[in-house]
Design a protein around this motif. Structure first.
Motif, PDB file in Angstrom:
ATOM      1  N   TYR A 182       8.618  16.133   4.932  1.00  0.00           N
ATOM      2  CA  TYR A 182       7.701  16.333   3.766  1.00  0.00           C
ATOM      3  C   TYR A 182       6.812  17.748   4.152  1.00  0.00           C
ATOM      4  O   TYR A 182       6.886  18.714   3.142  1.00  0.00           O
ATOM      5  CB  TYR A 182       6.745  15.615   3.559  1.00  0.00           C
TER       6      TYR A 182
ATOM      7  N   VAL B 199       8.133  15.000  -2.230  1.00  0.00           N
ATOM      8  CA  VAL B 199       7.890  13.568  -1.956  1.00  0.00           C
ATOM      9  C   VAL B 199       9.230  12.901  -2.278  1.00  0.00           C
ATOM     10  O   VAL B 199       9.604  11.945  -1.291  1.00  0.00           O
ATOM     11  CB  VAL B 199       6.881  12.998  -2.846  1.00  0.00           C
TER      12      VAL B 199
ATOM     13  N   ALA C 178       2.299   1.565  -3.489  1.00  0.00           N
ATOM     14  CA  ALA C 178       1.319   2.122  -4.377  1.00  0.00           C
ATOM     15  C   ALA C 178       0.818   3.566  -4.262  1.00  0.00           C
ATOM     16  O   ALA C 178       0.560   4.384  -5.322  1.00  0.00           O
ATOM     17  CB  ALA C 178       0.085   1.332  -4.378  1.00  0.00           C
ATOM     18  N   VAL C 179       1.074   4.060  -3.132  1.00  0.00           N
ATOM     19  CA  VAL C 179       0.593   5.434  -3.009  1.00  0.00           C
ATOM     20  C   VAL C 179       1.738   6.315  -3.327  1.00  0.00           C
ATOM     21  O   VAL C 179       1.541   7.329  -3.796  1.00  0.00           O
ATOM     22  CB  VAL C 179       0.296   5.768  -1.331  1.00  0.00           C
ATOM     23  N   LEU C 180       3.166   5.966  -2.964  1.00  0.00           N
ATOM     24  CA  LEU C 180       4.009   6.733  -3.217  1.00  0.00           C
ATOM     25  C   LEU C 180       4.987   6.851  -4.535  1.00  0.00           C
ATOM     26  O   LEU C 180       5.521   7.738  -5.004  1.00  0.00           O
ATOM     27  CB  LEU C 180       5.132   6.433  -2.168  1.00  0.00           C
TER      28      LEU C 180
ATOM     29  N   VAL D 145       3.544   9.181  -7.499  1.00  0.00           N
ATOM     30  CA  VAL D 145       3.957  10.855  -7.351  1.00  0.00           C
ATOM     31  C   VAL D 145       5.628  10.661  -7.044  1.00  0.00           C
ATOM     32  O   VAL D 145       6.321  11.618  -7.650  1.00  0.00           O
ATOM     33  CB  VAL D 145       3.633  11.006  -5.741  1.00  0.00           C
TER      34      VAL D 145
ATOM     35  N   GLY E 168       0.670  -1.329  -0.168  1.00  0.00           N
ATOM     36  CA  GLY E 168       0.188   0.042   0.058  1.00  0.00           C
ATOM     37  C   GLY E 168       0.720   1.388   0.077  1.00  0.00           C
ATOM     38  O   GLY E 168       0.523   2.304  -0.758  1.00  0.00           O
ATOM     39  N   ILE E 169       1.984   1.289   0.695  1.00  0.00           N
ATOM     40  CA  ILE E 169       2.761   2.292   0.800  1.00  0.00           C
ATOM     41  C   ILE E 169       3.568   2.544  -0.389  1.00  0.00           C
ATOM     42  O   ILE E 169       3.670   3.810  -0.993  1.00  0.00           O
ATOM     43  CB  ILE E 169       3.879   2.066   1.961  1.00  0.00           C
TER      44      ILE E 169
ATOM     45  N   THR F  36      11.044  10.727   0.807  1.00  0.00           N
ATOM     46  CA  THR F  36      11.145   9.469   0.966  1.00  0.00           C
ATOM     47  C   THR F  36      12.597   8.823   0.970  1.00  0.00           C
ATOM     48  O   THR F  36      12.776   8.189   1.639  1.00  0.00           O
ATOM     49  CB  THR F  36      10.433   8.817  -0.651  1.00  0.00           C
TER      50      THR F  36
END
Length: 385
Positions: A230, A242, A92-94, A97, A89-90, A246
């Motif tokens: 961030y 981002v 897929a979100v990051l 972007v 999930g992390i 990261t």
């Protein structure tokens, strides 16, 4: 006469006998084998440590589910699926972007490098070179001639395939270890002499607590660093927030050095905008790492992982030299393992042999001893009136 015999005996001792030659050849062969086999042994040790680090928290979570009447054979796979789902999930979100900002950052690198060189040239009164154009030509040399990328792409593909294979092996082996951990523990303990098996179990419990504490602190520290960095970069309107946040969170795996390296690119980018913004960005990174180092680690990681900062700074370099770049990922667990083993197998037995007493302090100098004796001497008083 005696001198002649002694010289003859010394001459006989200095002769190269077949036994000495055999020992020298055997020693050289053993050293050669150690040098050739050490990378394989180091890889196996790192793989085993990764399996233990993943299996220990998985086993602990499966044990909690077992107390809720969920069998370990079901609880351990559920824990693995939940952890995999969180990571997926992390990502897929990051990733979308991160990829978008990363592409824009790469496209803007030539002009950014030229701007930075121009600013530095004004400060140092040196000639500014077209570094950005040189960088762009370097990139175009590969993009316009794709055959040049064949070698690096093959190496990268092989590396990615190796990493994926290692992850699958670690996940499956950790899963089986978490389903039946006690049989593995008994097998290891049986290798120890019976009088010391209780101590061996104690050491294994300390190691397990240290690994769980490190993972918990690492996860919370990454989250705190990402959020603070961030929000801070967005507040000052620095581009590519981002990407920088990261990279900062991921760099926390490498203590101290990761924080230093991750702060350099955003500070340099801010410097191309204004020196004041560069100072603000440096302050944001300083605040984020102070918050992580002085709040997260003492609350979450300190009890399980008690390492002096100087020991960690030197140990990280030693681990990288011994095990390569992959060793940096598990540098802290390696240092914690060495620390616990030294304490339990050397320091504490040494203290127990001396009754746990600290050595006496250094004797005071002669003048000091005279003053102490004079101070302890009872004061003579005359007869009462």
């Amino acid at each position: 006469m005696d001198d002649g015999r002694s010289r003859a005996a010394a001459h006989d001792d200095e002769r190269l006998t077949p036994t000495a030659l055999y020992r020298a050849v055997l020693l050289a062969f053993a050293l050669l084998v150690v040098v050739l086999v050490f990378p394989i042994i180091a890889s196996l040790l790192l793989l085993g440590l990764l399996i233990v680090i993943v299996a220990v928290p998985m086993s602990a979570a499966a044990g909690r589910l077992e107390r809720l009447h969920v069998p370990r054979g079901v609880g351990a796979p559920l824990v693995l699926l939940a952890g995999t789902g969180v990571v997926a999930g992390i990502i897929a979100v990051l990733v979308p972007v991160f990829a978008s900002e990363g592409n824009r950052l790469i496209d803007a690198l030539p002009s950014t490098v030229d701007h930075l060189r121009h600013d530095l040239g004004r400060v140092t009164h040196s000639r500014s070179s077209n570094a950005g154009q040189d960088f762009q030509r370097f990139v175009n040399g590969y993009t316009q001639h794709p055959q040049k990328l064949l070698g690096p792409a093959t190496a990268v593909g092989a590396g990615v395939a190796g990493v994926l294979t290692t992850l699958v092996v670690v996940a499956l082996t950790s899963l089986y270890s978490a389903i039946q951990p006690e049989s593995l523990v008994r097998g290891v303990v049986r290798l120890i002499a019976p009088p010391r098996r209780a101590h061996a179990r104690h050491i294994m419990r300390r190691l397990a607590q240290a690994y769980v504490g490190w993972l918990r602190g690492l996860g919370l520290g990454m989250l705190v660093l990402f959020v603070v960095t961030y929000l801070g970069l967005m507040a000052v309107r620095l581009p590519y927030a981002v990407v920088f946040a990261t990279l900062t969170a991921l760099a926390m795996v490498v203590p101290y050095y990761g924080a230093l390296v991750s702060a350099i690119p955003p500070i340099l980018l801010a410097l191309t905008i204004s020196p004041g913004k560069a100072l603000i960005v440096a302050g944001i990174y300083l605040l984020a790492h102070q918050l992580e180092g002085n709040v997260i680690e003492p609350l979450v990681m300190a009890r399980a992982v008690q390492l002096h900062p100087a020991l960690v700074a030197i140990g990280v370099i030693a681990v990288e030299r011994l095990f390569g770049f992959i060793g940096l990922i598990v540098a802290v667990p390696i240092l914690v393992t060495v620390k616990i083993l030294v304490e339990e197998l050397w320091v504490r037995p040494l203290e127990a042999a001396h009754g746990g007493r600290e050595p006496p302090d250094e004797a005071p100098p002669a003048a000091g001893r005279w003053r102490m004796r004079r101070a302890r001497r009872p004061v003579e008083t005359g007869p009462a009136d």
